[in-house]
Design a protein around this motif. Structure first.
Motif, PDB file in Angstrom:
ATOM      1  N   TYR A 174       0.946  -1.080  -0.003  1.00 13.59           N
ATOM      2  CA  TYR A 174       0.110   0.031   0.307  1.00 13.59           C
ATOM      3  C   TYR A 174       0.970   1.813   0.121  1.00 13.59           C
ATOM      4  O   TYR A 174       0.745   2.350  -0.804  1.00 13.59           O
ATOM      5  CB  TYR A 174      -0.832   0.150   1.332  1.00 13.59           C
ATOM      6  CG  TYR A 174      -1.920   1.197   1.296  1.00 13.59           C
ATOM      7  CD1 TYR A 174      -3.095   1.657   0.923  1.00 13.59           C
ATOM      8  CD2 TYR A 174      -1.156   2.161   1.955  1.00 13.59           C
ATOM      9  CE1 TYR A 174      -3.697   2.405   0.762  1.00 13.59           C
ATOM     10  CE2 TYR A 174      -1.971   3.017   2.223  1.00 13.59           C
ATOM     11  CZ  TYR A 174      -3.202   3.621   1.898  1.00 13.59           C
ATOM     12  OH  TYR A 174      -3.708   4.478   2.249  1.00 13.59           O
ATOM     13  N   VAL A 175       1.622   1.107   0.755  1.00 15.77           N
ATOM     14  CA  VAL A 175       2.881   2.193   0.919  1.00 15.77           C
ATOM     15  C   VAL A 175       3.406   2.591  -0.586  1.00 15.77           C
ATOM     16  O   VAL A 175       4.001   4.111  -0.737  1.00 15.77           O
ATOM     17  CB  VAL A 175       3.802   2.659   1.884  1.00 15.77           C
ATOM     18  CG1 VAL A 175       4.678   2.936   1.831  1.00 15.77           C
ATOM     19  CG2 VAL A 175       2.758   2.444   3.635  1.00 15.77           C
ATOM     20  N   LEU A 178       1.304   4.612  -2.985  1.00 14.66           N
ATOM     21  CA  LEU A 178       0.054   5.597  -3.151  1.00 14.66           C
ATOM     22  C   LEU A 178       1.552   6.439  -3.817  1.00 14.66           C
ATOM     23  O   LEU A 178       3.013   6.349  -4.091  1.00 14.66           O
ATOM     24  CB  LEU A 178       1.303   6.127  -1.635  1.00 14.66           C
ATOM     25  CG  LEU A 178       0.358   5.638  -0.080  1.00 14.66           C
ATOM     26  CD1 LEU A 178       0.803   6.259   1.511  1.00 14.66           C
ATOM     27  CD2 LEU A 178      -1.563   5.946  -0.439  1.00 14.66           C
ATOM     28  N   THR A 180       2.672   9.773  -4.171  1.00 13.77           N
ATOM     29  CA  THR A 180       3.651  11.461  -3.780  1.00 13.77           C
ATOM     30  C   THR A 180       4.620  10.799  -2.504  1.00 13.77           C
ATOM     31  O   THR A 180       3.893  10.209  -1.421  1.00 13.77           O
ATOM     32  CB  THR A 180       2.718  12.520  -2.812  1.00 13.77           C
ATOM     33  OG1 THR A 180       2.059  11.880  -2.146  1.00 13.77           O
ATOM     34  CG2 THR A 180       1.520  12.693  -4.296  1.00 13.77           C
ATOM     35  N   ARG A 182       4.913  12.133  -0.143  1.00 16.70           N
ATOM     36  CA  ARG A 182       4.563  13.278   1.287  1.00 16.70           C
ATOM     37  C   ARG A 182       3.811  11.879   1.656  1.00 16.70           C
ATOM     38  O   ARG A 182       3.488  11.928   3.171  1.00 16.70           O
ATOM     39  CB  ARG A 182       3.693  14.123   0.624  1.00 16.70           C
ATOM     40  CG  ARG A 182       3.049  15.211   2.203  1.00 16.70           C
ATOM     41  CD  ARG A 182       2.941  15.978   1.879  1.00 16.70           C
ATOM     42  NE  ARG A 182       1.870  16.926   3.112  1.00 16.70           N
ATOM     43  CZ  ARG A 182       1.007  16.690   3.619  1.00 16.70           C
ATOM     44  NH1 ARG A 182       0.462  16.021   2.860  1.00 16.70           N
ATOM     45  NH2 ARG A 182       0.437  17.125   4.430  1.00 16.70           N
ATOM     46  N   ARG A 183       3.095  11.521   0.690  1.00 18.06           N
ATOM     47  CA  ARG A 183       1.783  10.330   1.752  1.00 18.06           C
ATOM     48  C   ARG A 183       2.193   9.677   1.747  1.00 18.06           C
ATOM     49  O   ARG A 183       2.078   7.999   3.507  1.00 18.06           O
ATOM     50  CB  ARG A 183       0.433  10.558   0.301  1.00 18.06           C
ATOM     51  CG  ARG A 183       0.270  10.767   0.070  1.00 18.06           C
ATOM     52  CD  ARG A 183      -1.448  11.103  -1.258  1.00 18.06           C
ATOM     53  NE  ARG A 183      -2.252   9.471  -0.550  1.00 18.06           N
ATOM     54  CZ  ARG A 183      -3.055   9.581  -0.851  1.00 18.06           C
ATOM     55  NH1 ARG A 183      -3.220   9.741  -2.385  1.00 18.06           N
ATOM     56  NH2 ARG A 183      -4.405   8.482  -0.799  1.00 18.06           N
ATOM     57  N   LYS A 184       3.681   9.296   1.601  1.00 18.59           N
ATOM     58  CA  LYS A 184       4.356   7.870   1.925  1.00 18.59           C
ATOM     59  C   LYS A 184       5.348   7.816   3.427  1.00 18.59           C
ATOM     60  O   LYS A 184       4.928   7.344   4.145  1.00 18.59           O
ATOM     61  CB  LYS A 184       5.463   7.158   1.032  1.00 18.59           C
ATOM     62  CG  LYS A 184       5.130   6.829  -0.761  1.00 18.59           C
ATOM     63  CD  LYS A 184       5.895   6.734  -1.632  1.00 18.59           C
ATOM     64  CE  LYS A 184       5.462   6.157  -2.678  1.00 18.59           C
ATOM     65  NZ  LYS A 184       5.117   5.503  -2.965  1.00 18.59           N
ATOM     66  N   ILE A 186       3.918  10.498   5.270  1.00 25.25           N
ATOM     67  CA  ILE A 186       2.889  10.224   6.332  1.00 25.25           C
ATOM     68  C   ILE A 186       1.994   9.303   6.767  1.00 25.25           C
ATOM     69  O   ILE A 186       2.101   9.014   8.233  1.00 25.25           O
ATOM     70  CB  ILE A 186       1.969  10.788   5.745  1.00 25.25           C
ATOM     71  CG1 ILE A 186       1.830  12.757   5.515  1.00 25.25           C
ATOM     72  CG2 ILE A 186       0.366  10.843   6.437  1.00 25.25           C
ATOM     73  CD1 ILE A 186       0.311  13.287   5.145  1.00 25.25           C
ATOM     74  N   ALA A 187       2.199   7.821   6.024  1.00 29.88           N
ATOM     75  CA  ALA A 187       1.497   6.738   5.874  1.00 29.88           C
ATOM     76  C   ALA A 187       2.404   5.643   7.231  1.00 29.88           C
ATOM     77  O   ALA A 187       2.263   5.374   8.548  1.00 29.88           O
ATOM     78  CB  ALA A 187       1.455   5.730   4.703  1.00 29.88           C
TER      79      ALA A 187
END
Length: 208
Positions: A174-175, A178, A180, A182-184, A186-187
């Motif tokens: 899932y990571v 992702l 971007t 940034r989203r990686k 954050i996760a």
């Protein structure tokens, strides 16, 4: 308390168990992650950290099971080790999971690739988890990984597969996927943040 649990408890954070081979193992892990940073391969970098963080979460609740029951953890490590971090986690296992996520992510095909006509991610999650359970069965038979509860045994490996590994590879992939960096980040930050809070709180209470 079971005999295996007693042996594992005696090993937990006993610095006299230290072995020098832990240093080159640490450098191997650092090198692997440094290589992904050098290549700016953020998909693999964060995917690897995500899987490692999920394993740490599992090890924390496993320790809490032992504290709550006073009988045994769901799994315990009782073999020789360079350092026993928690009742079911030694330093060698920690390094292994740090590498496992990177290896699994690097072997991922493009998301649109299908296996037997099905999306590849669920298939690979199932296959990787099953392979990991197979290794655990061998470790259990070798006497270095104890299973003391009737519902967590080689004769009924479904829960080991479902709880022990499916979440690891699910988070890893899932990571990885992702869109971007940034989203990686954050996760992964959420996963590690939960781990950190749990370690601080439950460690301060003496439950780990």
């Amino acid at each position: 308390m079971t005999e295996h649990a007693r042996v594992a408890v005696e090993l937990v954070r006993d610095s006299s168990q230290f072995k020098w081979y832990v240093i080159p193992l640490l450098l191997v892990v650092v090198y692997i992650y440094a290589t992904e940073v050098e290549r700016r391969n953020w998909n693999v970098l964060f995917a690897g950290i995500a899987l490692w963080g999920m394993d740490l979460f599992n090890e924390i609740w496993n320790s809490l099971v032992f504290h709550g029951t006073g009988r045994a953890p769901v799994w315990g490590t009782t073999g020789p080790t360079a350092y026993q971090l928690l009742i079911g986690l030694n330093i060698e296992i920690g390094f292994m999971f740090a590498i496992m996520g990177v290896a699994a992510a690097k072997m991922l095909p493009p998301k649109e690739t299908r296996i037997f006509g099905l999306p590849n991610r669920p298939i690979l999650i199932a296959i990787n988890s099953a392979a990991a359970v197979g290794v655990e069965v061998l470790l259990n038979r070798a006497g270095v990984l104890s299973w003391e509860w009737s519902w967590w045994q080689a004769s009924f490996p479904f829960l080991i597969w479902l709880i022990g590994y499916v979440p690891f590879f699910t988070a890893c992939f899932y990571v990885h996927d992702l869109p971007t960096v940034r989203r990686k980040a954050i996760a992964v930050g959420v996963i590690l943040g939960i781990d950190a809070v749990a370690l601080i709180v439950f460690g301060a209470l003496g439950w780990l």
